[in-house]
Structure formats: structure tokens, C-alpha cells
Write a protein that holds these residues in place. Structure first.
Motif, PDB file in Angstrom:
ATOM      1  N   ALA A  36      -7.968   9.246   3.207  1.00  0.00           N
ATOM      2  CA  ALA A  36      -7.511   7.225   2.888  1.00  0.00           C
ATOM      3  C   ALA A  36      -8.762   7.345   2.471  1.00  0.00           C
ATOM      4  N   ASN A  37      -9.889   7.622   2.213  1.00  0.00           N
ATOM      5  CA  ASN A  37     -11.290   7.533   1.053  1.00  0.00           C
ATOM      6  C   ASN A  37     -10.711   8.457  -0.502  1.00  0.00           C
ATOM      7  N   GLN A  38     -10.576   8.802  -0.876  1.00  0.00           N
ATOM      8  CA  GLN A  38     -10.339  10.406  -0.951  1.00  0.00           C
ATOM      9  C   GLN A  38      -9.252   9.688  -2.467  1.00  0.00           C
ATOM     10  N   ALA A  39      -8.994  10.713  -3.184  1.00  0.00           N
ATOM     11  CA  ALA A  39      -8.180  10.897  -4.462  1.00  0.00           C
ATOM     12  C   ALA A  39      -7.241   9.657  -5.081  1.00  0.00           C
ATOM     13  N   TYR A  40      -8.318   8.326  -5.498  1.00  0.00           N
ATOM     14  CA  TYR A  40      -7.466   7.678  -6.177  1.00  0.00           C
ATOM     15  C   TYR A  40      -6.723   7.336  -7.392  1.00  0.00           C
ATOM     16  N   PHE A  41      -6.534   8.022  -7.820  1.00  0.00           N
ATOM     17  CA  PHE A  41      -5.875   8.562  -9.430  1.00  0.00           C
ATOM     18  C   PHE A  41      -4.636   8.248  -8.600  1.00  0.00           C
ATOM     19  N   PRO A  42      -4.150  10.118  -7.971  1.00  0.00           N
ATOM     20  CA  PRO A  42      -3.196  10.059  -7.294  1.00  0.00           C
ATOM     21  C   PRO A  42      -2.120   8.569  -7.038  1.00  0.00           C
ATOM     22  N   LYS A  43      -3.041   7.786  -6.269  1.00  0.00           N
ATOM     23  CA  LYS A  43      -2.368   6.648  -5.737  1.00  0.00           C
ATOM     24  C   LYS A  43      -2.408   6.152  -5.866  1.00  0.00           C
ATOM     25  N   PHE A  44      -2.714   5.835  -7.588  1.00  0.00           N
ATOM     26  CA  PHE A  44      -2.817   5.108  -8.763  1.00  0.00           C
ATOM     27  C   PHE A  44      -1.564   4.903  -9.793  1.00  0.00           C
ATOM     28  N   VAL A  45      -0.793   6.703  -9.900  1.00  0.00           N
ATOM     29  CA  VAL A  45      -0.078   7.080 -10.496  1.00  0.00           C
ATOM     30  C   VAL A  45       1.214   7.013  -9.455  1.00  0.00           C
ATOM     31  N   VAL A  46       1.625   6.874  -7.926  1.00  0.00           N
ATOM     32  CA  VAL A  46       2.305   6.418  -6.887  1.00  0.00           C
ATOM     33  C   VAL A  46       2.791   5.473  -7.020  1.00  0.00           C
ATOM     34  N   VAL A  47       1.543   4.139  -6.991  1.00  0.00           N
ATOM     35  CA  VAL A  47       1.629   2.736  -6.594  1.00  0.00           C
ATOM     36  C   VAL A  47       2.718   2.820  -8.362  1.00  0.00           C
ATOM     37  N   LEU A  48       2.208   3.441  -9.521  1.00  0.00           N
ATOM     38  CA  LEU A  48       2.720   2.746 -10.703  1.00  0.00           C
ATOM     39  C   LEU A  48       4.207   2.846 -10.381  1.00  0.00           C
ATOM     40  N   GLY A  49       3.971   4.695 -10.566  1.00  0.00           N
ATOM     41  CA  GLY A  49       5.548   4.745 -10.130  1.00  0.00           C
ATOM     42  C   GLY A  49       6.720   4.473  -9.545  1.00  0.00           C
ATOM     43  N   LEU A  50       6.488   3.893  -8.491  1.00  0.00           N
ATOM     44  CA  LEU A  50       7.334   2.687  -7.130  1.00  0.00           C
ATOM     45  C   LEU A  50       7.502   1.845  -7.841  1.00  0.00           C
ATOM     46  N   SER A  51       6.459   1.366  -8.749  1.00  0.00           N
ATOM     47  CA  SER A  51       6.135   0.103  -8.796  1.00  0.00           C
ATOM     48  C   SER A  51       7.607   0.184 -10.108  1.00  0.00           C
ATOM     49  N   VAL A  52       7.180   0.900 -10.759  1.00  0.00           N
ATOM     50  CA  VAL A  52       8.117   0.867 -12.638  1.00  0.00           C
ATOM     51  C   VAL A  52       9.517   1.450 -12.268  1.00  0.00           C
ATOM     52  N   ALA A  53       9.316   2.179 -10.864  1.00  0.00           N
ATOM     53  CA  ALA A  53      11.083   2.513 -10.331  1.00  0.00           C
ATOM     54  C   ALA A  53      12.060   0.695  -9.608  1.00  0.00           C
ATOM     55  N   ALA A  54      10.737   0.280  -8.682  1.00  0.00           N
ATOM     56  CA  ALA A  54      11.298  -1.110  -7.850  1.00  0.00           C
ATOM     57  C   ALA A  54      11.673  -1.473  -9.561  1.00  0.00           C
ATOM     58  N   ILE A  55      11.123  -1.918 -10.142  1.00  0.00           N
ATOM     59  CA  ILE A  55      10.924  -3.412 -11.696  1.00  0.00           C
ATOM     60  C   ILE A  55      11.872  -2.731 -12.339  1.00  0.00           C
ATOM     61  N   SER A  56      12.345  -1.303 -12.758  1.00  0.00           N
ATOM     62  CA  SER A  56      13.365  -1.318 -13.360  1.00  0.00           C
ATOM     63  C   SER A  56      14.918  -1.723 -13.023  1.00  0.00           C
ATOM     64  N   ILE A  57      14.633  -1.218 -11.593  1.00  0.00           N
ATOM     65  CA  ILE A  57      16.111  -1.932 -10.799  1.00  0.00           C
ATOM     66  C   ILE A  57      16.192  -2.761 -10.741  1.00  0.00           C
ATOM     67  N   LEU A  58      14.986  -3.812 -10.853  1.00  0.00           N
ATOM     68  CA  LEU A  58      15.455  -5.608 -10.487  1.00  0.00           C
ATOM     69  C   LEU A  58      15.864  -6.127 -12.123  1.00  0.00           C
ATOM     70  N   MET A  59      15.176  -5.121 -12.808  1.00  0.00           N
ATOM     71  CA  MET A  59      15.733  -5.473 -13.892  1.00  0.00           C
ATOM     72  C   MET A  59      17.039  -6.632 -14.527  1.00  0.00           C
ATOM     73  N   LEU A  60      17.633  -6.077 -13.710  1.00  0.00           N
ATOM     74  CA  LEU A  60      19.190  -5.839 -14.461  1.00  0.00           C
ATOM     75  C   LEU A  60      19.809  -7.818 -13.666  1.00  0.00           C
ATOM     76  N   PRO A  61      19.241  -7.794 -12.571  1.00  0.00           N
ATOM     77  CA  PRO A  61      19.974  -9.288 -12.281  1.00  0.00           C
ATOM     78  C   PRO A  61      19.089  -9.979 -13.289  1.00  0.00           C
ATOM     79  N   ALA A  62      17.293  -9.848 -13.755  1.00  0.00           N
ATOM     80  CA  ALA A  62      17.310 -11.032 -14.792  1.00  0.00           C
ATOM     81  C   ALA A  62      17.321 -10.376 -15.861  1.00  0.00           C
ATOM     82  N   ASP A  63      17.791  -9.482 -16.145  1.00  0.00           N
ATOM     83  CA  ASP A  63      18.460  -9.959 -17.907  1.00  0.00           C
ATOM     84  C   ASP A  63      19.623 -10.658 -17.759  1.00  0.00           C
TER      85      ASP A  63
END
Length: 79
Positions: A36-63
Motif C-alpha cells: 500500500a505505502n511503499q515502492a513508489y518508483f515502480p508504481k510511477f513507472v507502471v502509471v507512466l507506461g500505461l499512460s504512454v500506451a493509452a495516449i499513443s493509441i488515442l493519438m491516431l484520431p487526434a492526428d
């Protein structure tokens, strides 16, 4: 013409923020109770990876929307 570009920019910013908060919600909801309240860097990496994956998929309609906004421009090479 300029209003469409501003609206597209606002939508892009709002979608990026919503994707980030949704991924944080997924991480908090599906994490193990012992982690619950530990390992913040791996959590940040997971959130960043999921965000980059979702935004890269959503960039096609924006393009596509951005290309259609520039269809009647005087100089297409600048876009």
C-alpha cells in the motif's frame, strides 16, 4: 479555423489528464494490500507506461482531426 485548433488542444490536455488519473485509479484499485505505502518508483513507472500506451493509441484520431483542421490552410508545408 483557429478556434478548432484551440478546442483540439484543450481536448488533448483533458484526455491526457483523464488517462493519467484513470491509470492511477487502476493501480490503486488493483495493488496488493501489503504494497500500500511503499515502492513508489515502480508504481510511477507502471502509471507512466500505461499512460504512454493509452495516449499513443488515442493519438491516431487526434492526428486525423489535426490534419483535417489544416486542410484549408494557405501553406500546408508549415503544418
Amino acid at each position: 479555423m483557429g478556434d478548432f485548433n484551440v478546442a483540439l488542444l484543450i481536448v488533448a490536455i483533458v484526455v491526457c489528464v483523464l488517462v493519467f488519473f484513470f491509470n492511477v485509479y487502476l493501480l490503486v484499485n488493483f495493488q496488493h494490500p501489503d504494497d500500500a505505502n511503499q515502492a513508489y518508483f515502480p508504481k510511477f513507472v507502471v502509471v507512466l507506461g500505461l499512460s504512454v500506451a493509452a495516449i499513443s493509441i488515442l493519438m491516431l484520431p487526434a492526428d486525423v482531426a489535426n490534419r483535417q483542421a489544416c486542410q484549408h490552410a494557405i501553406y500546408n508545408g508549415a503544418l
